[in-house]
Design a protein around this motif. Sequence first.
Motif, PDB file in Angstrom:
ATOM      1  N   GLN A  36       0.856  -1.183   0.000  1.00  0.00           N
ATOM      2  CA  GLN A  36       0.000   0.000   0.000  1.00  0.00           C
ATOM      3  C   GLN A  36       0.895   1.236   0.000  1.00  0.00           C
ATOM      4  O   GLN A  36       1.095   1.870   1.035  1.00  0.00           O
ATOM      5  CB  GLN A  36      -0.882   0.031   1.251  1.00  0.00           C
ATOM      6  CG  GLN A  36      -2.113  -0.803   1.155  1.00  0.00           C
ATOM      7  CD  GLN A  36      -2.982  -0.585   2.380  1.00  0.00           C
ATOM      8  OE1 GLN A  36      -2.517  -0.654   3.493  1.00  0.00           O
ATOM      9  NE2 GLN A  36      -4.257  -0.315   2.146  1.00  0.00           N
ATOM     10  N   GLY A  39      -0.445   4.189   1.686  1.00  0.00           N
ATOM     11  CA  GLY A  39      -0.925   4.013   3.047  1.00  0.00           C
ATOM     12  C   GLY A  39      -2.368   3.541   3.048  1.00  0.00           C
ATOM     13  O   GLY A  39      -2.995   3.363   2.008  1.00  0.00           O
ATOM     14  N   ARG A  41      -6.511   3.697   3.960  1.00  0.00           N
ATOM     15  CA  ARG A  41      -7.537   4.718   3.733  1.00  0.00           C
ATOM     16  C   ARG A  41      -7.632   5.624   4.940  1.00  0.00           C
ATOM     17  O   ARG A  41      -7.531   5.177   6.080  1.00  0.00           O
ATOM     18  CB  ARG A  41      -8.890   4.058   3.483  1.00  0.00           C
ATOM     19  CG  ARG A  41      -8.978   3.334   2.157  1.00  0.00           C
ATOM     20  CD  ARG A  41     -10.398   2.832   1.886  1.00  0.00           C
ATOM     21  NE  ARG A  41     -11.055   2.219   3.034  1.00  0.00           N
ATOM     22  CZ  ARG A  41     -10.952   0.939   3.357  1.00  0.00           C
ATOM     23  NH1 ARG A  41     -10.226   0.131   2.638  1.00  0.00           N
ATOM     24  NH2 ARG A  41     -11.590   0.468   4.406  1.00  0.00           N
ATOM     25  N   THR A  42      -7.873   6.881   4.710  1.00  0.00           N
ATOM     26  CA  THR A  42      -8.017   7.833   5.791  1.00  0.00           C
ATOM     27  C   THR A  42      -9.217   7.458   6.651  1.00  0.00           C
ATOM     28  O   THR A  42     -10.301   7.216   6.132  1.00  0.00           O
ATOM     29  CB  THR A  42      -8.200   9.258   5.235  1.00  0.00           C
ATOM     30  OG1 THR A  42      -7.082   9.557   4.417  1.00  0.00           O
ATOM     31  CG2 THR A  42      -8.311  10.270   6.356  1.00  0.00           C
ATOM     32  N   GLY A  43      -8.991   7.412   7.940  1.00  0.00           N
ATOM     33  CA  GLY A  43     -10.073   7.101   8.866  1.00  0.00           C
ATOM     34  C   GLY A  43     -10.331   5.622   9.047  1.00  0.00           C
ATOM     35  O   GLY A  43     -11.195   5.242   9.831  1.00  0.00           O
ATOM     36  N   SER A  44      -9.605   4.765   8.332  1.00  0.00           N
ATOM     37  CA  SER A  44      -9.840   3.329   8.483  1.00  0.00           C
ATOM     38  C   SER A  44      -9.262   2.861   9.818  1.00  0.00           C
ATOM     39  O   SER A  44      -8.288   3.408  10.316  1.00  0.00           O
ATOM     40  CB  SER A  44      -9.216   2.549   7.332  1.00  0.00           C
ATOM     41  OG  SER A  44      -7.821   2.696   7.340  1.00  0.00           O
ATOM     42  N   ARG A  45      -9.901   1.872  10.412  1.00  0.00           N
ATOM     43  CA  ARG A  45      -9.469   1.343  11.697  1.00  0.00           C
ATOM     44  C   ARG A  45      -9.362  -0.167  11.595  1.00  0.00           C
ATOM     45  O   ARG A  45     -10.074  -0.792  10.823  1.00  0.00           O
ATOM     46  CB  ARG A  45     -10.479   1.726  12.782  1.00  0.00           C
ATOM     47  CG  ARG A  45     -10.574   3.234  12.940  1.00  0.00           C
ATOM     48  CD  ARG A  45     -11.545   3.657  13.999  1.00  0.00           C
ATOM     49  NE  ARG A  45     -11.121   3.163  15.302  1.00  0.00           N
ATOM     50  CZ  ARG A  45     -11.973   2.814  16.255  1.00  0.00           C
ATOM     51  NH1 ARG A  45     -13.261   2.907  16.060  1.00  0.00           N
ATOM     52  NH2 ARG A  45     -11.540   2.384  17.412  1.00  0.00           N
TER      53      ARG A  45
END
Length: 156
Positions: A36, A39, A41-45
């Motif tokens: 990746q 990085g 995805r933004t906000g992924s947990r």
Amino acid sequence: MIDNGTNLPNDAPGAPDPENAGRARNGRWRAGTSGQPGGGRTGSRPASLLRLDRLAENEAAEVLRSVLTAAKAGDMSAASEVLRRLWPPRRGRPLTTCPPVPADPAAAFSAILAGIQVGAITTDEGEALSRIVAARLQAVEVADLHARLVALEGSV
């Protein structure tokens, strides 16, 4: 030709597909190459945290009630936890007035140290004030050098 790990030109037979760039022939990622590159995805947990959230979501009200009941009954650790959530530790305080900075920086630092010693200010506050005094001193020095430079350029 870019280095794709095969020493073959990109259009040669046997060269890796552009979508597999960064992978070795065995399909594994080469050292230093991420699967990746941009990085996550933004906000992924992570899935494990999402599962914990779902578990806590159903029980949160009951847990809160039991902690509050224990705190009211005198359980000091429960009371401490409740108070820590209601009033988080202070990370500093605003200055209501800006104290004048003495012309002598040594006097300013001595005054800060004296305030720490008598308990008028905390060590963290003293450190912050010391940085303010140092920055003010640097600003005064820069202004003085600028004035000298302007005077020199005017005399030439």
